[in-house]
Design a protein around this motif. Sequence first.
Motif, PDB file in Angstrom:
ATOM      1  N   VAL A  47      18.303  35.074 -18.060  1.00  0.00           N
ATOM      2  CA  VAL A  47      17.694  34.012 -18.195  1.00  0.00           C
ATOM      3  C   VAL A  47      19.259  33.748 -17.468  1.00  0.00           C
ATOM      4  O   VAL A  47      20.802  33.605 -17.729  1.00  0.00           O
ATOM      5  CB  VAL A  47      17.608  33.179 -19.995  1.00  0.00           C
ATOM      6  CG1 VAL A  47      16.837  33.273 -20.234  1.00  0.00           C
ATOM      7  CG2 VAL A  47      18.669  33.268 -20.070  1.00  0.00           C
ATOM      8  N   PRO A  48      19.636  31.895 -16.865  1.00  0.00           N
ATOM      9  CA  PRO A  48      20.104  31.707 -15.641  1.00  0.00           C
ATOM     10  C   PRO A  48      21.528  30.991 -16.861  1.00  0.00           C
ATOM     11  O   PRO A  48      20.985  30.594 -17.926  1.00  0.00           O
ATOM     12  CB  PRO A  48      19.551  30.673 -15.152  1.00  0.00           C
ATOM     13  CG  PRO A  48      18.330  30.986 -14.725  1.00  0.00           C
ATOM     14  CD  PRO A  48      17.922  31.573 -15.445  1.00  0.00           C
ATOM     15  N   GLY A  49      22.756  31.727 -16.544  1.00  0.00           N
ATOM     16  CA  GLY A  49      24.022  31.553 -16.917  1.00  0.00           C
ATOM     17  C   GLY A  49      24.441  31.957 -18.436  1.00  0.00           C
ATOM     18  O   GLY A  49      25.106  31.504 -19.136  1.00  0.00           O
ATOM     19  N   GLU A  50      23.168  33.127 -18.713  1.00  0.00           N
ATOM     20  CA  GLU A  50      23.776  33.576 -19.917  1.00  0.00           C
ATOM     21  C   GLU A  50      25.124  34.681 -19.972  1.00  0.00           C
ATOM     22  O   GLU A  50      25.725  34.792 -21.092  1.00  0.00           O
ATOM     23  CB  GLU A  50      22.919  34.366 -20.415  1.00  0.00           C
ATOM     24  CG  GLU A  50      22.461  35.855 -19.727  1.00  0.00           C
ATOM     25  CD  GLU A  50      21.085  36.062 -19.841  1.00  0.00           C
ATOM     26  OE1 GLU A  50      21.135  37.652 -19.982  1.00  0.00           O
ATOM     27  OE2 GLU A  50      20.688  35.596 -20.982  1.00  0.00           O
ATOM     28  N   GLU A  51      25.751  35.137 -18.700  1.00  0.00           N
ATOM     29  CA  GLU A  51      26.993  35.402 -18.396  1.00  0.00           C
ATOM     30  C   GLU A  51      28.177  34.901 -18.977  1.00  0.00           C
ATOM     31  O   GLU A  51      28.949  34.956 -19.018  1.00  0.00           O
ATOM     32  CB  GLU A  51      26.942  35.693 -17.255  1.00  0.00           C
ATOM     33  CG  GLU A  51      27.162  35.519 -15.902  1.00  0.00           C
ATOM     34  CD  GLU A  51      25.762  34.512 -15.741  1.00  0.00           C
ATOM     35  OE1 GLU A  51      25.197  33.466 -14.904  1.00  0.00           O
ATOM     36  OE2 GLU A  51      24.447  34.428 -15.804  1.00  0.00           O
TER      37      GLU A  51
END
Length: 105
Positions: A47-51
């Motif tokens: 999901v976007p931003g999980e990094e």
Amino acid sequence: MINHTMIVSFDQPLPANELDQYLADIERVMLDSGAVRSVVARRHIPVPGEEAIPALIATAIVQIAVADTDALAKAFAAPGVHEVIDRWQSRHPYKVAWANHEPLA
């Protein structure tokens, strides 16, 4: 019954075909052990931003169902299991977190 759920996180991204081969190799070697009831391996859905989250982010999830702790020990002691793990670790280092638990559903 016990589920052994592994969260596998490769240090570097793998090409899709390499990840597919890893998942197939793990499924095969676990089933070949004769000690497991089932093995399911799937890719993590990012999901976007999980990094940006300071946590172990999965590359894949592997869930192995066994009758009991003796069967789990037998599965991981079976011929070929550590060879598969060592081969993948040497080519593509990864970390694993796991939990042993009763079925969730």
